[in-house]
Design an enzyme around this catalytic site. Structure first.
Site, PDB file in Angstrom:
ATOM      1  CG  ASP A   1      -1.665   1.250   1.457  1.00 13.53           C
ATOM      2  OD1 ASP A   1      -2.401   1.649   0.543  1.00 13.53           O
ATOM      3  OD2 ASP A   1      -1.491   1.868   2.522  1.00 13.53           O
TER       4      ASP A   1
ATOM      5  CG  ASP B   1      -1.893   7.632   0.414  1.00 18.60           C
ATOM      6  OD1 ASP B   1      -0.936   8.401   0.267  1.00 18.60           O
ATOM      7  OD2 ASP B   1      -2.816   7.523  -0.426  1.00 18.60           O
TER       8      ASP B   1
ATOM      9  CG  ASP C   1      -2.053   2.186   6.479  1.00 20.34           C
ATOM     10  OD1 ASP C   1      -2.670   3.104   7.048  1.00 20.34           O
ATOM     11  OD2 ASP C   1      -2.105   2.006   5.249  1.00 20.34           O
TER      12      ASP C   1
END
Length: 225
Positions: free
Chosen positions: A10, A12, A170
């Site tokens: 990922d 961001d 995250d």
């Protein structure tokens, strides 16, 4: 013959700390459409989703036309923000070192993100990461996470089975996407969702740093450990 494996990241909240820019751009988008002010904690909750989907979560009462209008206003705000010299989204500690080590051990690298391809390209250029990722899956050509399409397309791009792929992210969206695609799922604790959310969504391991990333990925793909 060396077994090929793919680590998909990922962006961001995993590779770059972008929350300030995202909250600022969403606030400007709401203000431009006379929607008041979004709560920063609510905006952080939707980081990782594709933009229109994120707007629909933030404004569940609004019609799809307003969701698209907010998304367009957000894009304009973000484009203007990129022209400001000090607006670069910083890499989290250890990112470049982790990418270097994975590549040195034969891993292929990929991205799966709710960002647009234009946003990804700008991030890669600003951090000198151009050419590092063999497959880049964005919101432009895929359904929003947690739909597994991004990881399935990454697997097709690289000619790999799901068992040779690990998703690193995250948010619960990343972990649920990995579970749906039947890939490995590694959470990171420094992003925008809690440890409990990551575990409930299917994280097999949650890291506090990237220091032992290669060992964790090796274990999850059955290479050792």
């Amino acid at each position: 013959m060396t077994r090929l494996r793919l680590a998909v990241f990922d962006v961001d909240g995993t590779l770059v700390d972008s929350q300030h820019n995202i909250v600022s751009a969403m606030t400007e988008a709401w203000t431009s459409l006379n929607l008041g002010m979004p709560r920063p904690d609510q905006v952080r909750r939707i980081i990782g989703l594709s933009l229109v989907e994120a707007c629909s979560v933030l404004l569940p009462w609004a019609p799809p036309s307003l969701h698209r209008a907010v998304a367009d206003a957000y894009k304009e705000a973000f484009r203007a923000m990129r022209l400001v010299p000090d607006s670069m989204e910083p890499l989290f500690p250890g990112v470049k070192e982790a990418l270097d080590l994975l590549e040195s051990e034969g891993w292929l690298l990929g991205l799966a993100t709710g960002k647009s391809r234009q946003g990804v390209d700008a991030m890669l250029e600003s951090h000198g990461l151009d050419g590092r990722f063999i497959t880049i899956q964005t919101a432009d050509t895929n359904p929003s996470k947690p739909d597994p399409s991004m990881l399935r397309r990454a697997a097709t791009d690289c000619g790999l089975a799901a068992s040779d792929i690990v998703m690193i992210g995250d948010t619960a969206y990343d972990m649920a996407m990995a579970a749906a695609a039947r890939t490995g799922a590694v959470g990171v604790s420094w992003g925008y969702h809690s440890l409990d959310e990551l575990n409930k969504a299917g994280a097999q391991v949650v890291l506090d740093t990237f220091d032992n990333l290669t060992e964790v990925l090796d274990a999850l793909t059955g290479v050792r450990g």
